[in-house]
Each structure stands twice: as structure tokens, then as C-alpha cells.
Enzyme design. Structure first.
Site, PDB file in Angstrom:
ATOM      1  N   ASP A   1      15.008  15.383  -7.641  1.00  0.00           N
ATOM      2  CA  ASP A   1      15.212  16.425  -6.823  1.00  0.00           C
ATOM      3  C   ASP A   1      16.590  16.910  -6.983  1.00  0.00           C
ATOM      4  O   ASP A   1      17.365  16.186  -6.572  1.00  0.00           O
ATOM      5  CB  ASP A   1      14.669  16.269  -5.487  1.00  0.00           C
ATOM      6  CG  ASP A   1      14.256  17.670  -4.806  1.00  0.00           C
ATOM      7  OD1 ASP A   1      14.568  18.680  -5.455  1.00  0.00           O
ATOM      8  OD2 ASP A   1      13.945  17.393  -3.437  1.00  0.00           O
TER       9      ASP A   1
ATOM     10  N   ASP B   1      13.452  22.827  -9.571  1.00  0.00           N
ATOM     11  CA  ASP B   1      14.433  21.904  -9.418  1.00  0.00           C
ATOM     12  C   ASP B   1      13.896  20.386  -8.909  1.00  0.00           C
ATOM     13  O   ASP B   1      14.748  19.652  -8.668  1.00  0.00           O
ATOM     14  CB  ASP B   1      15.046  22.201  -8.204  1.00  0.00           C
ATOM     15  CG  ASP B   1      14.545  22.495  -6.854  1.00  0.00           C
ATOM     16  OD1 ASP B   1      13.214  22.491  -6.950  1.00  0.00           O
ATOM     17  OD2 ASP B   1      15.058  22.942  -5.792  1.00  0.00           O
ATOM     18  N   GLU B   2      12.641  20.280  -9.494  1.00  0.00           N
ATOM     19  CA  GLU B   2      12.320  18.899  -8.951  1.00  0.00           C
ATOM     20  C   GLU B   2      11.171  18.464  -9.988  1.00  0.00           C
ATOM     21  O   GLU B   2      10.477  19.323 -10.630  1.00  0.00           O
ATOM     22  CB  GLU B   2      11.656  18.644  -7.718  1.00  0.00           C
ATOM     23  CG  GLU B   2      10.809  19.605  -7.151  1.00  0.00           C
ATOM     24  CD  GLU B   2      10.223  19.468  -6.009  1.00  0.00           C
ATOM     25  OE1 GLU B   2       9.773  18.223  -5.396  1.00  0.00           O
ATOM     26  OE2 GLU B   2       9.629  20.386  -5.258  1.00  0.00           O
TER      27      GLU B   2
END
Lengths: 424, 370
Positions: A48, A141-142
Site C-alpha cells: 500500500d 495505490d495498493e
């Protein structure tokens, strides 16, 4: 003095050394050490990025580096991401912007630049793919990574490969990320949250049950606001408390999710890391800067959302059958209206025709602060019917739309627009 | 109120009305069926405010009266009673309906008859009779094409109207924009001058179920806003869809000159077989038309390919055209003759399909891009 061999294995996140001396890395004397008995056995990870949007902006403008930064809708709307400095003042994502400004008046506020974030996201993903082909992106974003069986390939256990990946993300891309390492996706995701930013947290099989015992039920993936309240009302606050119930009881009480509660409470999550996550819906929405109540005004916002959804469907090669209109009369209430078509579509003129009818019914003079549209019941877009028997012009509209799409892909999204998207 | 009736008769009558009652209701009384003793027989009434069905059966009446009870509960109870049982219904002083059959006893919560909505029919100036098998044909050959899209609500039913094209006929038309089905029968006496009306889908389906085992004439009465069908002790009254059905005649192509004739059953089976390979909900099948040969292919990126050749009569230039497999099967399922006649123009224009045994039925199908 080197530590004795019966100590759990450790890893220095800074130099990947496996030796420690007096609580510091034996090689670089750093203190970012991860120590865990199962460190070299675990292989499911969740990565993350830390305060992703804000980190990218700070990377590109060093003058922002030491200032609190909030990314989100500018006048109204909510915080999308805020940097860790802003978080010290109590700002967090999804907080209404006015509240964020109240808590942190000195913050710099920027609108999101999604195209830039997506580009950075692709770079991060490319680095992840050098570790394993089994990368399951969850959002921009993860992602989950399954590193099972990569030990010989990389000449190191997954933990070391991941530490190397974190360092490469920092060096080559200029942002930081946190990793959770465990034996299933649920715990890996929980672990990545544990000591952000620049974290590396490990949850092993031996302590998983103990670890979950006192954690709040909220932690369980799928427990949203309403289910959380329901659980609280029933006196269930911690994951450990869930274990007192049979699966059938939980299913009877909470429906399908009951079975998930039962298994996740026991640290059981059989979902594999899968690379072809098919989206269930594609949607676009906008929180308005001021409430709109006139149909014509709402319609023009709707058109922008329809175009965005249609663009996303086309780029993914998908078409959907159910069109859902989303409206927010105020911050706490959401109203959705859906209609299902006989055949799936990805064309903006079709989506617009149907969502317009839904909007017309709700545009009764009442003000709305958000307008959105989404498509679900998705399938591959090949062989989609595009001509309506009753609307002979629909064929021409579809041809015109395809032509516009081609022009845009050659000359940019703003090269050509429909008259209705030009306001004022 | 007190009466007794054989379980089979009660179940049959309840079966006629209970499906009108929606599973979920915001108005409690709409979950109920009205039970009323009328002229020495038992009348059951169910309504959803748009559609009302009254079904009358003979029963041994000992005391008149009326009440309402939850329709689905009553139906389920009667369904589970043993065959041949004598069911006794009586309204007790505590305003519960006692149901006794053999050694089983139920006391059902009632709502007063006075709360039960009555649908006013108003004046129904147009009246005619229609043989039930004709009515069945009008429904069967068109209802699959009724649209389910709410946004064009005026397509959510069958458009019933008089056609003065040549011989006067009573026509039923349904379309969802992807296919159109048209069926006609000779104009029944008395139907001349009736307005074109759109009969809602639920009404069509309930009516079709009601007349399934009925062979005689059905009396139809209608106005601009309501329609009523009566026969054999049952009366179905429904609102009509308030809208304008589009001018469908524009949609039926007249100039299609490429004629394909194919054995309907073989073709339907082949379409069904090859479409198995597709995992999409919308299964498209590609037809390659060559001289006296029809080749069906389906490509699925995930599962593979399927191909089947069917003997056909075709003399025009070769062409390739795609259709939604389910739409094709819906139409083929209604073709009664052995041969399907298709008139095609080109891969992006509507195709006309007709039944060799029944020129009154006509279907238009939009092709798919494949």
C-alpha cells in the site's frame, strides 16, 4: 556480539542484512529491523503506497515537502488523500473538506491529478511484476502479491524480495509504501495498515488468532458502516467475540456475509491472489461545488459522468446492462435509481438516454449535491447491439460516437466535444 | 361467513388469483386476498391496484359474509393440505379466519373487507368476444418481445389494435427495440372502432395463465384506460399503459430481397447447441449464408469455438450476419410450421422472419455486430 541462532529470523529494511547487533543492523547500524519467527515462510503480501496522491505531489514539488498537503475536491467535496503532516492535525481521507480546513487551516489544498497518479501507479505495478506475475491491484495505490515459490528465482525469501521492492520504489519512483506480509489476503491487508508509513508488518500463523482476538470487527473486509452498527448493537465489538457463534447463526443473522465473518474471525481466507479481477461495475460521480436543483443543470453534470463511464467501459472493452443513477440530496443520504436494459451497452448516447429518464423523475426541484452514474451487469463488449429498431438514428449516433472516440484517441480528450458539454 | 369447499377446487381458484399479489407490499391489505360469499358461491379477489382478478367457484355456503387474509399464506396452507380434503372456512367472532381440514386447524389474521381496494372500471364502451385459442395465439407469439426497460414504459406491454390494412384484423405487437413480434387474427365482431391499447406485461402473463385450460370464448370490454376479460367465473380487470406505442410499421422492412429458408427445428437445435460455447449472457451466433448452405459459428475468447452446418435454401449472394442466439430461439420457438422464412437485406439491417404455417405471424430481428 552476534545474536544466538535460536532468535527468530530478522531482516534490515534498509540494507537487507539478516544480522543484528545490540538491536541494530549489524551491517548498516539502522534500526528498521523486522523480526518474526515465520519471516522466511510467509509469501502473501499487501503493498500500500503511503499517502499516495500527496506523496506524488510532494515528490514533484519539493517546496511542499514540509507543509501539510491535502488532495481533494477544492471548494467542497472530501479529502481524497492527505499527507502525514496534515494527519497530525486530525485530517483524514473521506473527511469533508471544510472540516479538514478547520482542523488544519495552514494546509495546502490541491485538486487530484488522476492521470499523473495512474502513470505513477503503472510504474509501481511494473516493479511489483518483477517479483511475481501474481499481482492483484486493488486500486491505484495498493495491490496483493503472491510470492509463493519465488524463493529460488530471486535467491531470497519473499520478505527479502519485498524489502528490496520497497527500497526500489523509494529510489526509482520517489514515494514510499508499506507492506503487510502474512499467509492470506485478509491478514496481509490488515498487516500493511499496522505501522504505516514505510511499514513492514508480519502476521504469522502462530499468532494470527491471538492477534485478531481483540481487534475491532470493523477490521474485517466487508464490514461497512451499517453492518458495523448492527454488530455493535448486538454487543459484538471484537473479532474474538465472533468466534462464539456457529456459522449458521451468523448467516441467519447477517446473511451471506455471516459466513465470511465466521471464517475471517478464524483467520481463514481462501481467496487466491488473482490477476484477472473483473470489475463488477464502472461508475463516475461528481460532488458539486454548490447544490443544483434545475433539471437542465443536473443533466449537464450527468452528461459529463456518462461520458466518463462510457470512456472507461470502452477502454476496458466492457459493456453493461444495468444503469444506476446516483444522487445525494444531502451529505448523509444517497438515492439510487436503476434500470436494466435488454442488451448491454457502452455507448454514451444510450446510457444518457436511459439515465436522463431516471434523472427527470428525481429532478423535482429538490437540490442535489452529487450526481453519478454507473453501469453494472458487465460483459465483454464484442457483438453488442447498437442499433435500436425504434430509433433509426441510434445507428448513426453510434457511428458518430465511434468516430469521436477515434479522434480523441489521436488528438487528445479535449480535441472534440459535444456541444452539450460546453457550459456557460 | 362460513363455507366448505373441496381442497382441489379452492387451490385452483386461489391459484388463479394469488400471483397478482406482489411478494412485497408497502400497503398491508394488498398482501391479502378477499374471500366473499356471493350469490351462493365463493368469490376470491386479488389486486395490486393496477390489476384485479376475481375468481368465482361453487362452494357449500352456510353463512354469507366477507373478509381478507394473507394471500400467499392461505395459498401455501391449501397447497399443503392432502388431496381430496374438505376445507372449512369460517370467520370467527375474534376476527380471525378459522380454516379446518381433517385434523389440521388454522386461525388466520384478517383485515376487514371494507379496507380492500375496489378497482372502478368506469364505462367500458367497446365489447367483443374472442375465442380463447385465438387470444392465446395473440399472446404467445408476441409476449416474448415485450420490453422490460422501464425508461420506455410504453413498450412494457402488448399493443392491441385494429388494423385496416386490407382485411380488418385485430393485431398484437410487442417490441423492445431489438426485436419486434406482430400477430393478427380476423377482427372479432364488435371490435371495430376500439382504440389501440397497450396491455401491461403482468396483465398479459396473468391472463395467459388464467386461460391456459379454458377453451370457450373470452369476453373483452375496454375503454381508453381499462380493459376487462371475463370467462368461466373469472374476471380480470386491468389498467392500460398510458402512453403512445411507436409507429411500428416503419420498423418492418419491405425491401429485403435475400430469402433464406431453413428447417425450423434443425435450425433451432443448432443455434442452441453452438451457443453453448459462449459464457456471456448475450450469446451471439454468426450465420454464414452461402448457396444452399447455412453455417453457424460462435466464438468465445474464453472457451473456444463452435461451428455447425445446416442445410438451407439460399440463392442470393453470400453474406455474414450475427444475431443474439436467445432472440433467435424465442422466435423459432413460436414458428409452428416446419420451415422458417427469413428475408434479409444486409448485416446491419433488420431481418424479417415468417412462419410457413402461419402468415399472420411476423417477426423483425435486429442483427448484432459480430
Amino acid at each position: 556480539m552476534p545474536e544466538p541462532n535460536n532468535q527468530p529470523p530478522l531482516l534490515c529494511l534498509d540494507c537487507r542484512s539478516r544480522q543484528a547487533l545490540d538491536g541494530r543492523c549489524a551491517q548498516c547500524h539502522g534500526t528498521r529491523l523486522v523480526r518474526h519467527p515465520e519471516l522466511d515462510q510467509l509469501s502473501i503480501a499487501h503493498l500500500d503506497c503511503d499517502a499516495f496522491y500527496a506523496a506524488v505531489e510532494k515528490r514533484d514539488d519539493p517546496s511542499l515537502r514540509h507543509r501539510p498537503l491535502i488532495i481533494g475536491g477544492q471548494k467542497r467535496g472530501v479529502v481524497a488523500t492527505c499527507c502525514y503532516i496534515a494527519r497530525l492535525s486530525g485530517v483524514h481521507s473521506a473527511m469533508p473538506m471544510f472540516e479538514a480546513k478547520r482542523r488544519c487551516p495552514e494546509a495546502v489544498i490541491m485538486g487530484p491529478n488522476m492521470a499523473k497518479y495512474r502513470a505513477v501507479s503503472r510504474q509501481v505495478r511494473a516493479l511489483m511484476l518483477t517479483l511475481t506475475p501474481l499481482v492483484e491491484p486493488l486500486s491505484v495505490d495498493e495491490a496483493f502479491l503472491d510470492l509463493t515459490g519465488t524463493r529460488r528465482l530471486h535467491g531470497a525469501p519473499p520478505a527479502v524480495s519485498l524489502a528490496r521492492l520497497l527500497a526500489r520504489i523509494e529510489d526509482q519512483i520517489g514515494i514510499t509504501a508499506s507492506v503487510g506480509l502474512s499467509f492470506n489476503k485478509f491478514l496481509a491487508k490488515v498487516a500493511s495498515e499496522m505501522n504505516k508509513p514505510r511499514g513492514f508488518c508480519v502476521i504469522g500463523r502462530a499468532e494470527a488468532m491471538d492477534f485478531l482476538e481483540d481487534q475491532p470487527v470493523r477490521l474485517i473486509w466487508g464490514v461497512g458502516h451499517s453492518l458495523h452498527q448492527k454488530l455493535e448493537r448486538h454487543g459484538l465489538h471484537t473479532i474474538g467475540q465472533l468466534r462464539a457463534f456457529e456459522k449458521a447463526d451468523l448467516v441467519a443473522r447477517y446473511g451471506k456475509i455471516g459466513s465470511r465473518l465466521y471464517h475471517l474471525a478464524r483467520a481463514e481466507d481462501p481467496r487466491p491472489v488473482s490477476t484477472d479481477r473483473k470489475p463488477k461495475s464502472v461508475s463516475s460521480e461528481r460532488t458539486l461545488e454548490r447544490d443544483l436543483y434545475r433539471y437542465a443543470d443536473l443533466e449537464s453534470v450527468l452528461w459529463d459522468q456518462v461520458e466518463a463511464v462510457s470512456r472507461a467501459l470502452k477502454s476496458k472493452g466492457l459493456a453493461g446492462r444495468t444503469i444506476t443513477l446516483k444522487l445525494k440530496p444531502d451529505r448523509h443520504r444517497t438515492l439510487t435509481r436503476a434500470t436494466t436494459l435488454a442488451a448491454p451497452t457502452q455507448m454514451s448516447h444510450v446510457i444518457f438516454e436511459h439515465s436522463k429518464v431516471l434523472l427527470k423523475r428525481e429532478a423535482t426541484g429538490r437540490p442535489y449535491r452529487l450526481v453519478g452514474v454507473g453501469l453494472s451487469k458487465l460483459e465483454a463488449a464484442t457483438g453488442v447491439l447498437e442499433v435500436d429498431l425504434l430509433d433509426p438514428a441510434s445507428g448513426r449516433k453510434s457511428v458518430a460516437e465511434r468516430t469521436l472516440d477515434k479522434l480523441r484517441s489521436r488528438f487528445g480528450a479535449d480535441a472534440i466535444k459535444k456541444g452539450r458539454s460546453l457550459k456557460g | 361467513m362460513k363455507l366448505s369447499i373441496e381442497r382441489g377446487k379452492l387451490l385452483r381458484s386461489l391459484g388463479h388469483v394469488q400471483s397478482v399479489v406482489e411478494k412485497r407490499n408497502t400497503i398491508p391489505i394488498l398482501s391479502n386476498v378477499q374471500i366473499e360469499v356471493q350469490n351462493g358461491s365463493l368469490a376470491l379477489t386479488a389486486t395490486d391496484l393496477d390489476l384485479t382478478i376475481v375468481d368465482t367457484t361453487e362452494a357449500n355456503i352456510s353463512e354469507s359474509g366477507a373478509t381478507t387474509v394473507p394471500a400467499h399464506t392461505l395459498f401455501d396452507i391449501v397447497r399443503k393440505l392432502p388431496d381430496g380434503a374438505e376445507v372449512e372456512l369460517s370467520l370467527e367472532a375474534d376476527q380471525r379466519l378459522a380454516l379446518t381440514a381433517g385434523r389440521a386447524k388454522f386461525a388466520l389474521a384478517c383485515l376487514p373487507k371494507e379496507d380492500f381496494p375496489v378497482m372502478s372500471t368506469g364505462d367500458l364502451p367497446h365489447r367483443f368476444d374472442i375465442a380463447s385459442d385465438q387470444l392465446k395465439r395473440l399472446i404467445d407469439k408476441t409476449r416474448f418481445a415485450i420490453s422490460t426497460e422501464e425508461t420506455r414504459y410504453y413498450l412494457n406491454g402488448i399493443y392491441l389494435h385494429v388494423s385496416e390494412n386490407g382485411d380488418s384484423t385485430l393485431r398484437a405487437v410487442a417490441t423492445d427495440g431489438h426485436r419486434l413480434a406482430r400477430m393478427e387474427i380476423p377482427l372479432p365482431d364488435g371490435a371495430k372502432g376500439m382504440p389501440g391499447v397497450i396491455v401491461p406485461r403482468k396483465t398479459v402473463n396473468e391472463l395467459r395463465k388464467l386461460i391456459d385450460e379454458f377453451d370457450g370464448d373470452v369476453s373483452v370490454a375496454l375503454s381508453e384506460t381499462k380493459i376487462q376479460f371475463s370467462f368461466d367465473g373469472a374476471v380480470l380487470t386491468s389498467k392500460l399503459i398510458d402512453g403512445t406505442f411507436p409507429d411500428y410499421s416503419r420498423v418492418i422492412p419491405l425491401g429485403n430481397d435475400k430469402i433464406l429458408e431453413v428447417d425450423c427445428h434443425m435450425f433451432a437445435e443448432a443455434v442452441d447447441r453452438v451457443s453453448t460455447i459462449s459464457s456471456d449472457r448475450t450469446r451471439s451466433v454468426k450465420l454464414n449464408l452461402e448457396a444452399d448452405k447455412l453455417v453457424l459459428t460462435v466464438n468465445s475468447p474464453e472457451n473456444g469455438t463452435a461451428r455447425e452446418e445446416v442445410a438451407a435454401q439460399y440463392a442470393a449472394e453470400a453474406m455474414e450476419i450475427g444475431f443474439n442466439a436467445r432472440y433467435l430461439l424465442d422466435i423459432l420457438g413460436q414458428v409452428e410450421g416446419d420451415t422458417m422464412h427469413a428475408k434479409l437485406a444486409d448485416p446491419s439491417s433488420p431481418t424479417v422472419i415468417q412462419d410457413s404455417a402461419d402468415p399472420a405471424a411476423l417477426y423483425v430481428l435486429m442483427p448484432m455486430r459480430v
